[in-house]
Design a protein around this motif. Structure first.
Motif, PDB file in Angstrom:
ATOM      1  N   LEU A 164     -32.653 -38.243  -1.729  1.00 49.42           N
ATOM      2  CA  LEU A 164     -33.104 -37.704  -0.269  1.00 49.42           C
ATOM      3  C   LEU A 164     -33.347 -38.830   0.953  1.00 49.42           C
ATOM      4  N   GLU A 165     -32.447 -38.145   1.876  1.00 47.15           N
ATOM      5  CA  GLU A 165     -32.770 -38.451   3.474  1.00 47.15           C
ATOM      6  C   GLU A 165     -33.319 -37.761   4.737  1.00 47.15           C
TER       7      GLU A 165
ATOM      8  N   LEU B  72     -30.016 -28.345  11.807  1.00 47.38           N
ATOM      9  CA  LEU B  72     -29.576 -27.816  10.711  1.00 47.38           C
ATOM     10  C   LEU B  72     -29.899 -26.636  11.078  1.00 47.38           C
ATOM     11  N   PRO B  73     -28.526 -25.426  11.712  1.00 44.80           N
ATOM     12  CA  PRO B  73     -28.639 -23.858  11.638  1.00 44.80           C
ATOM     13  C   PRO B  73     -28.229 -23.610  10.459  1.00 44.80           C
ATOM     14  N   PHE B  74     -28.313 -24.019   9.443  1.00 45.53           N
ATOM     15  CA  PHE B  74     -27.902 -23.382   8.020  1.00 45.53           C
ATOM     16  C   PHE B  74     -29.114 -23.804   7.334  1.00 45.53           C
ATOM     17  N   GLY B  75     -30.704 -24.551   7.541  1.00 40.83           N
ATOM     18  CA  GLY B  75     -31.691 -24.732   6.656  1.00 40.83           C
ATOM     19  C   GLY B  75     -30.996 -25.757   5.945  1.00 40.83           C
ATOM     20  N   TYR B  76     -32.186 -26.034   4.858  1.00 42.92           N
ATOM     21  CA  TYR B  76     -32.064 -27.256   3.763  1.00 42.92           C
ATOM     22  C   TYR B  76     -32.754 -26.942   3.021  1.00 42.92           C
ATOM     23  N   VAL B  77     -33.227 -27.733   2.197  1.00 46.29           N
ATOM     24  CA  VAL B  77     -33.778 -27.746   0.865  1.00 46.29           C
ATOM     25  C   VAL B  77     -34.588 -28.492   0.591  1.00 46.29           C
ATOM     26  N   ALA B  78     -35.623 -29.032   0.205  1.00 45.51           N
ATOM     27  CA  ALA B  78     -36.756 -30.143   1.270  1.00 45.51           C
ATOM     28  C   ALA B  78     -36.531 -30.705  -0.227  1.00 45.51           C
ATOM     29  N   SER B  79     -36.995 -30.200  -1.598  1.00 43.48           N
ATOM     30  CA  SER B  79     -37.094 -31.449  -2.396  1.00 43.48           C
ATOM     31  C   SER B  79     -35.584 -30.996  -3.894  1.00 43.48           C
ATOM     32  N   LEU B  80     -36.588 -32.357  -4.356  1.00 43.29           N
ATOM     33  CA  LEU B  80     -35.459 -32.684  -5.290  1.00 43.29           C
ATOM     34  C   LEU B  80     -35.501 -31.103  -6.704  1.00 43.29           C
ATOM     35  N   GLU B  81     -36.729 -31.058  -6.067  1.00 44.72           N
ATOM     36  CA  GLU B  81     -37.427 -30.709  -7.846  1.00 44.72           C
ATOM     37  C   GLU B  81     -36.926 -29.036  -7.781  1.00 44.72           C
ATOM     38  N   GLU B  82     -36.635 -28.543  -6.129  1.00 51.08           N
ATOM     39  CA  GLU B  82     -36.144 -27.469  -6.148  1.00 51.08           C
ATOM     40  C   GLU B  82     -34.778 -27.047  -6.159  1.00 51.08           C
TER      41      GLU B  82
ATOM     42  N   ARG C  53     -37.219 -34.603   8.995  1.00 46.47           N
ATOM     43  CA  ARG C  53     -37.728 -34.213   7.778  1.00 46.47           C
ATOM     44  C   ARG C  53     -36.708 -35.491   6.685  1.00 46.47           C
ATOM     45  N   LEU C  54     -37.185 -35.505   5.636  1.00 47.93           N
ATOM     46  CA  LEU C  54     -36.704 -35.971   3.724  1.00 47.93           C
ATOM     47  C   LEU C  54     -36.252 -34.205   3.842  1.00 47.93           C
ATOM     48  N   VAL C  55     -34.869 -34.309   3.555  1.00 47.54           N
ATOM     49  CA  VAL C  55     -34.464 -32.860   3.187  1.00 47.54           C
ATOM     50  C   VAL C  55     -33.189 -33.723   1.712  1.00 47.54           C
TER      51      VAL C  55
END
Length: 226
Positions: A123-124, A131-141, A101-103
């Motif tokens: 975004l990559e 990714l055990p600690f999660g991720y942020v999915a959007s630049l806006e967030e 996914r894009l993160v």
């Protein structure tokens, strides 16, 4: 005349081997049960594949479809317990998960307390299952958040890496605004804790010295209900 007994003997041996083969559980069926159990808990974007079972494994054929225990998903690899009740056996099947996914990734390094402006983010495509600690999915967030710690360029931004900007700092002189029944009262106070927008903080009223609790509403502003 002796050829006939030899042929019959060969056929008998082949038949015996076939029966024995039928009595061995197909490893492919075990793997498919494990993969299905994991896939049922994953989003459609995920790819699930079964690991290689021990080639020496020769389990008696299950008279029913083997069942898998609900798997515990932790990271890109897990192990699924597959069981048979008749005849009873248990086997642990390694399973691999991939979910591209894009993160949000840091385009530039940031220091603790710095805000994440859009120029420092990109975004990559990454495997989020790894990714055990999660991720942020959007630049806006991510834009406008404040780094909790030093973050290097290229690092995947996790939810724990940043927080909403602190609009009130501990020890800061803030404006207290009390609203209720159509009236508004303003006073000055000292924040006893830091807080972001929407967070509750305790404030000491500069005039009365009372300690009250309010909600951070803007930079240096805490609102209280009258």
């Amino acid at each position: 005349m002796r050829a006939l007994p030899l042929t019959l003997t060969a056929l008998a041996l082949l038949a015996t081997d076939a029966v024995r083969a039928d009595r061995i559980e197909d490893p492919a069926r075990i793997q498919s049960v494990a993969i299905a159990a994991v896939a049922a808990q994953m989003p459609a974007s995920a790819r699930v594949s079964g690991g290689v079972l021990d080639p020496r494994l020769r389990l008696p054929a299950c008279t029913e479809t083997p069942l898998a225990d609900p798997p515990t998903l932790r990271g890109a690899q897990t192990s699924v317990t597959v069981r048979c009740t008749r005849p009873p056996w248990t086997v642990y099947v390694p399973v691999r998960i991939s979910d591209l996914r894009l993160v949000v990734v840091l385009a530039q390094a940031v220091a603790p307390g710095e805000r994440l402006d859009p120029a420092r983010l990109r975004l990559e495509m990454r495997d989020v299952a790894a990714l055990p600690f999660g991720y942020v999915a959007s630049l806006e967030e991510a834009a406008g958040l404040q780094a909790r710690r030093a973050l290097p360029s290229g690092a995947v931004l996790t939810p724990g890496d940043a927080r909403p900007p602190q609009l009130v700092k501990r020890g800061q002189t803030v404006t207290l605004i009390g609203r209720g029944a159509g009236i508004e009262v303003r006073a000055e106070g000292t924040a006893l804790a830091a807080g972001a927008r929407g967070e509750r903080v305790r404030v000491r009223n500069s005039a009365s010295k009372r300690i009250i609790e309010g909600v951070v509403s803007a930079d240096g502003v805490v609102e209280i209900a009258l």
